[in-house]
Structures are given as structure tokens and as C-alpha cells.
Design an enzyme around this catalytic site. Structure first.
Site, PDB file in Angstrom:
ATOM      1  N   LEU A  20       0.815  -1.217   0.000  1.00 17.53           N
ATOM      2  CA  LEU A  20       0.000   0.000   0.000  1.00 17.53           C
ATOM      3  C   LEU A  20       0.847   1.264   0.000  1.00 17.53           C
ATOM      4  O   LEU A  20       0.524   2.250  -0.649  1.00 17.53           O
ATOM      5  CB  LEU A  20      -0.913   0.025   1.234  1.00 17.53           C
ATOM      6  CG  LEU A  20      -2.253  -0.696   1.154  1.00 17.53           C
ATOM      7  CD1 LEU A  20      -3.000  -0.536   2.456  1.00 17.53           C
ATOM      8  CD2 LEU A  20      -3.088  -0.158  -0.009  1.00 17.53           C
ATOM      9  N   GLY A  21       1.920   1.239   0.744  1.00 22.74           N
ATOM     10  CA  GLY A  21       2.753   2.433   0.842  1.00 22.74           C
ATOM     11  C   GLY A  21       4.073   2.132   1.508  1.00 22.74           C
ATOM     12  O   GLY A  21       4.255   1.097   2.155  1.00 22.74           O
ATOM     13  N   GLY A  24       9.707   6.279   5.529  1.00 23.70           N
ATOM     14  CA  GLY A  24      11.047   6.195   6.108  1.00 23.70           C
ATOM     15  C   GLY A  24      11.147   5.228   7.255  1.00 23.70           C
ATOM     16  O   GLY A  24      12.247   4.834   7.644  1.00 23.70           O
ATOM     17  N   GLY A  26       8.925   2.337   7.604  1.00 27.00           N
ATOM     18  CA  GLY A  26       8.368   1.019   7.377  1.00 27.00           C
ATOM     19  C   GLY A  26       7.533   0.944   6.115  1.00 27.00           C
ATOM     20  O   GLY A  26       7.478   1.881   5.320  1.00 27.00           O
ATOM     21  N   ASP A 142       0.569  12.825  14.107  1.00 29.37           N
ATOM     22  CA  ASP A 142       0.849  12.864  12.668  1.00 29.37           C
ATOM     23  C   ASP A 142      -0.437  13.056  11.881  1.00 29.37           C
ATOM     24  O   ASP A 142      -0.693  12.346  10.905  1.00 29.37           O
ATOM     25  CB  ASP A 142       1.562  11.580  12.235  1.00 29.37           C
ATOM     26  CG  ASP A 142       2.266  11.742  10.888  1.00 29.37           C
ATOM     27  OD1 ASP A 142       2.454  12.897  10.448  1.00 29.37           O
ATOM     28  OD2 ASP A 142       2.624  10.726  10.269  1.00 29.37           O
TER      29      ASP A 142
END
Length: 536
Positions: A20-21, A24, A26, A142
Site C-alpha cells: 500500500l505504501g 522512512g 516502514g 501525525d
């Protein structure tokens, strides 16, 4: 472990379907749970910066703690449920519920500003779930469009990717065993100064939500915002000059993104309360004037009867309660200030009643004098102190037996925090004394550490803090300052005392509401006097 896990089965259970993505810290995958009808889930692989034993030990402790927090948050249906967590080949894995939908980066698009009403709706949606998170005393850290999902089934906002978990992957331990954070937790464009300096609070998430709302309202990414000399975001000039906006709403956004967190909203619930008070009949800002920056002047509410809580006293406001007694009441344990009451001063009392009032006052004064005398003859018993010893960090200190204690162990400091018991049902604030040890990355003198501490206090809490005074810190020389701050709507007074010994700084911080600060001060001074370092 190889990041390319697509096609592999982890833990003999989770078959990785696709990536999925990648970031930096993981990689995120979609996987099938082969032990639960091949249902889809999200697998997050977190990779520590170092494979040293000490780094893995700290990462493991943080990982387990954060997994427990996420498990509790999963009770809210707008936060992905934690399904499993485990360690495999020195990597850490979270398995979470898959949210079907799109993140807000697909909705908040550069050059496409939202309407005021649509932006308010988004704010309420985010703040409702953030309020639940804050009730668990959790800071997301975040918040940004890509970490806010619009769920397909009900179009509700779901919070994903809590920044606290990234701590597992953003620290290393050097050869001397010192923990270093190598990557700031959060995304710079949405992070306020106190978070960049490693001191986030609920108000830090409020800042991020405010930036997201401004981004939606203006259609301009936050990287393009300019900053004034006093650190404030300059954003009103980015609004469409052909659109009229409610001044109350723009003021709310201003307060959400203040540079100093003391001037910001303290929690999601307070922002929601102000948003609900927006009146559709409010006069709109004239088009030619809405570009100006709103002044930072606290408002004053004058209310007849009631109490400050019921009538909506807000952070940054002065609330005067006119209850017909001629006394202004500023809330719990506040000092009365004389207020002129025209209706009472206009009517003269009959002489007999006046004489009776004087006599009653005389009796009251006599009783007060007797009470003060009895207090001086019968002082309160001294607080019983017990010994707390932290062998691993090399210190011991006395603390009040009736106080609770909680260990602290994170990237910034290690030690213990002592909390006072609540006095009664109306008492909602626990005074506290933290005793923390900071590992210094380089040799720093006491004067050098003092200069750095004063600078940080001015930036994060009280710009008017004075110079530190010389004090005895146990048997060592120390420095001490007293300053004010704000915590979750309470104005607090703090006394911070520190000393430096070899490669460590020892810091004792006393925090109390202003009206109770002096009550506990003698006890705190005894604690500071009792402090001593020990060989570990």
C-alpha cells in the site's frame, strides 16, 4: 528482513497481497488472513534503525506499549481495530482492520478551495473522533490529509497511522547506550514548534487540524504559507477575495494554529463547542477587510448568574460572573474582586439594618481572628515522606506517602512522576512533581544547560520567565526558575529545578494550579532537599 513481502505468508497466517505504501520507518501491505476466511487486513512492518540488542530492547518495549494503546482506541469505530501484533526477524508488525475508502489527500486538492460550510463540516468530523482519542490521553502526532480516511460505507472520517507507533522505528542507541531519535515524529508542515522540540500535547494535534482546515479553505498547501516574525502563520491573504467569510470562523482557525500553544485551543472538545456556537445569522466579513490578521486579544464574558463551567468559559477568555452579590467570581478558588453594582449603591439602607450589618461584620471579624489564632496554635501535621529509589538511573528522593507515582521512560527522559491525591469531587487537577534524568549527548556545564532550559521555556511556555536563581539541589549546586503555563484549560505555575552531573541532567519539575501552588510548595522543597545521586 526483505521489505518486498508481496506473495509471502507471515506468521503462517497473513498472506501479503500487495504493497500500500512505503515510508522512512516502514512499509504497509494489504494481506489475507488465512485463518479467518481470507478476510483482508492491513499489515504494517516497522523497521528499527539499528539491529543492536539495546535498540531492539527499547523498540520492543515501546512497540508493546503502543500496541496496548491502539488496542484500547479500537473501541471507537472510527479508529482501525488492532487485530494482532508480533515481532519477526527483528522487525515489528501490526495487523489492523482494513478501512475501505480514500484518504483526504484525494479531496483536498491544490487550487480547489472548499466552501466555508464544507470546511466546518470536515472540522467537526475530525474533531469528533480526535475528542475520543484525547479522552484516552493519546496524542496522534501525525495528523495530515493522508492519515484521514473517508470511509466508503458512511462517509465518516477515520484516523489512521498514529505517529506514536513510529517511535519504534525512529530511534537508535549509540555505543555508549544513549537513546537518540533520528527522525522527527510527525510531518513538518503540520507540526507546531513544541512538537518539533519533542514536547507535544493535545494542542499539537489541534494545530495540525487547523492547518488541514486552512488548506481545504484556501486550496493552498501549507508548504506555501509564510510565517510572521513572531512565528504566526500568515494565511488570510490566501482566501478568495470574492467570497465573504464569517469572522467568528476565521478567528477559530486563527486560534487553532497559534504559534504559542498557550494561546491555542487546549482540546478538541473546546473547539467543537466554539464551532457549535457559530450562528448562521452572523454578519459576514466584508470582502475588502477579511484579509487582515485578527488581533490576539482575549475576550471578556459578562454573565448574570450561573457558573463559569455552565456558561462556557473558554481558554484565553476572562469570565466575570455577576451573581448580584457585587463580587466578581473567576471560577474555583479565585480571589474576589470588587465590582460596582449600580442597583445596590443607588438604594440607601435604613439605619437599623445598617447597624445590624455592622454588628454582624464585627462578629464575623472577631470569629475570623479567633480562627486565625487557632490555626497558628494548631498547625497542620507535617506530610509523611517515603523514600523512592531508582537504582538504574542512579538517584533517590523522598516523596509524600499519600501521593501516587508513575514511572516515565521515553526518548527524552527517564524517571518518575508523583501525583497529589484529589481533594474532593470538584477537584479535577492533580498537582505533580516529576523527577527526571536526561542523558546528555555531549558534555554540558550547569550554566550551559541552564541557558538551554530557559530558552526552551520561553519558546514553549512562558516568554517572560526570569533568570534562574542559585539553589541547593540535594548536596549539589543547582538552578531554579518559576514560570507560568497552560495545561488542558488550566493556568498552572511551575517550578523547575535542575543540576548537571557528569553526562546527566537531573530535573525536578513541580506543577500546580496557581491557587494551590503555595499549599504544596513546602513539601516540594523538602523533596528537592532530599534528592541525591547514587552509584548504579
Amino acid at each position: 528482513m526483505d521489505n518486498n513481502l508481496v506473495g509471502q505468508t507471515i506468521q503462517g497466517r497473513y498472506y501479503v497481497v500487495k504493497q500500500l505504501g512505503r515510508g522512512g520507518v516502514g512499509v504497509t501491505f494489504v494481506a489475507q488472513d488465512q485463518q479467518c476466511f481470507d478476510s483482508l487486513c492491513v499489515v504494517k512492518q516497522l523497521k528499527p534503525k539499528s539491529a543492536s540488542d539495546k535498540t531492539l530492547e527499547i523498540a520492543r518495549r515501546l512497540f508493546n506499549r503502543e500496541a496496548e494503546i491502539m488496542n484500547r482506541l479500537g473501541d471507537c469505530d472510527r479508529i482501525p481495530r488492532l487485530l494482532a501484533y508480533f515481532e519477526h526477524q527483528n522487525d515489528f508488525f501490526l495487523v489492523q482492520e482494513l478501512i475501505e475508502g480514500q484518504d483526504l489527500s484525494n479531496e483536498i486538492i491544490a487550487g480547489q478551495p472548499w466552501s466555508e460550510e464544507k470546511t466546518i463540516g470536515l472540522l467537526k468530523d475530525i474533531l469528533e473522533v480526535l475528542q475520543v482519542v484525547q479522552q484516552y490521553s493519546v496524542i496522534h502526532r501525525d495528523l495530515k490529509p493522508s492519515n484521514l480516511m473517508r470511509r466508503d460505507k458512511d462517509k465518516k472520517i477515520v484516523l489512521i497511522d498514529f505517529g506514536s507507533v513510529k517511535q519504534v522505528s525512529t530511534q537508535i542507541v549509540d555505543a555508549a547506550g544513549e537513546v537518540k531519535q533520528t527522525v522527527a515524529v510527525g510531518t513538518k508542515s503540520y507540526m507546531p514548534m513544541e512538537q518539533m522540540m519533542g514536547r507535544p500535547g493535545f494542542y499539537s494535534d489541534i494545530y495540525a487540524v487547523g492547518v488541514i482546515a486552512i488548506q481545504a479553505l484556501t486550496g493552498i498547501p501549507p508548504k506555501r504559507y509564510t510565517i510572521s516574525q513572531d512565528g504566526e502563520l500568515i494565511w488570510r491573504s490566501l482566501l478568495d477575495p470574492n467570497v465573504s467569510y464569517r469572522p467568528q470562523f476565521l478567528n477559530i482557525l486563527d486560534k487553532m494554529v497559534r504559534y504559542r500553544h498557550q494561546e491555542r485551543y487546549s482540546s478538541a472538545g473546546v473547539v467543537l463547542s466554539d464551532l457549535k456556537q457559530l450562528d448562521d445569522k452572523t454578519i459576514l466579513v466584508p470582502k475588502k477587510n477579511h484579509l487582515s490578521t485578527s488581533p490576539k486579544v482575549p475576550s471578556t464574558h459578562i454573565i448574570s448568574g450561573g457558573n463559569p463551567q455552565a456558561n462556557g468559559a473558554k481558554n484565553g477568555s476572562t469570565l466575570i460572573i455577576n451573581n448580584g452579590s457585587g463580587v466578581a467570581n473567576n471560577g474555583k478558588n479565585s480571589t474576589p474582586n470588587q465590582v460596582t453594582n449600580n442597583s445596590q449603591t443607588a438604594t440607601k439602607k435604613p439605619p437599623l439594618k445598617l447597624f445590624g450589618a455592622i454588628a454582624a461584620a464585627a462578629v464575623a471579624i472577631g470569629g475570623l481572628g479567633f480562627w486565625l489564632l487557632s490555626q497558628s496554635e494548631n498547625p497542620e501535621p507535617e506530610t509523611n515522606l517515603s523514600l523512592y529509589e531508582n537504582a538504574s538511573e542512579g538517584f533517590r528522593v523522598d516523596y509524600p506517602e499519600a501521593w501516587s507515582k508513575q514511572n516515565r521512560d521515553d526518548f527524552f527522559a527517564t524517571g518518575v512522576v508523583f501525583f497529589s491525591p484529589l481533594e474532593d469531587e470538584s477537584d479535577q487537577f492533580k498537582e505533580r512533581v516529576s523527577v527526571l534524568v536526561e542523558n546528555l549527548s555531549e558534555e554540558v556545564s550547569l550554566d550551559g544547560y541552564t541557558e538551554r532550559s530557559i530558552t526552551e521555556i520561553k519558546k514553549l511556555s512562558d516568554p517572560y520567565v526570569g533568570e534562574a536563581k542559585f539553589v541547593n539541589f540535594g548536596e549539589d549546586e543547582g538552578r531554579q526558575v518559576v514560570y507560568t503555563g497552560e495545561e488542558n484549560g488550566n493556568t498552572v505555575q511551575k517550578m523547575q529545578t535542575w543540576s548537571v552531573k557528569e553526562d546527566k541532567a537531573y530535573v525536578i519539575t513541580y506543577t500546580a494550579r496557581i491557587d494551590s501552588y503555595n499549599s504544596y510548595l513546602p513539601t516540594v522543597e523538602k523533596m528537592i532537599e532530599s534528592f541525591e545521586t547514587i552509584s548504579n
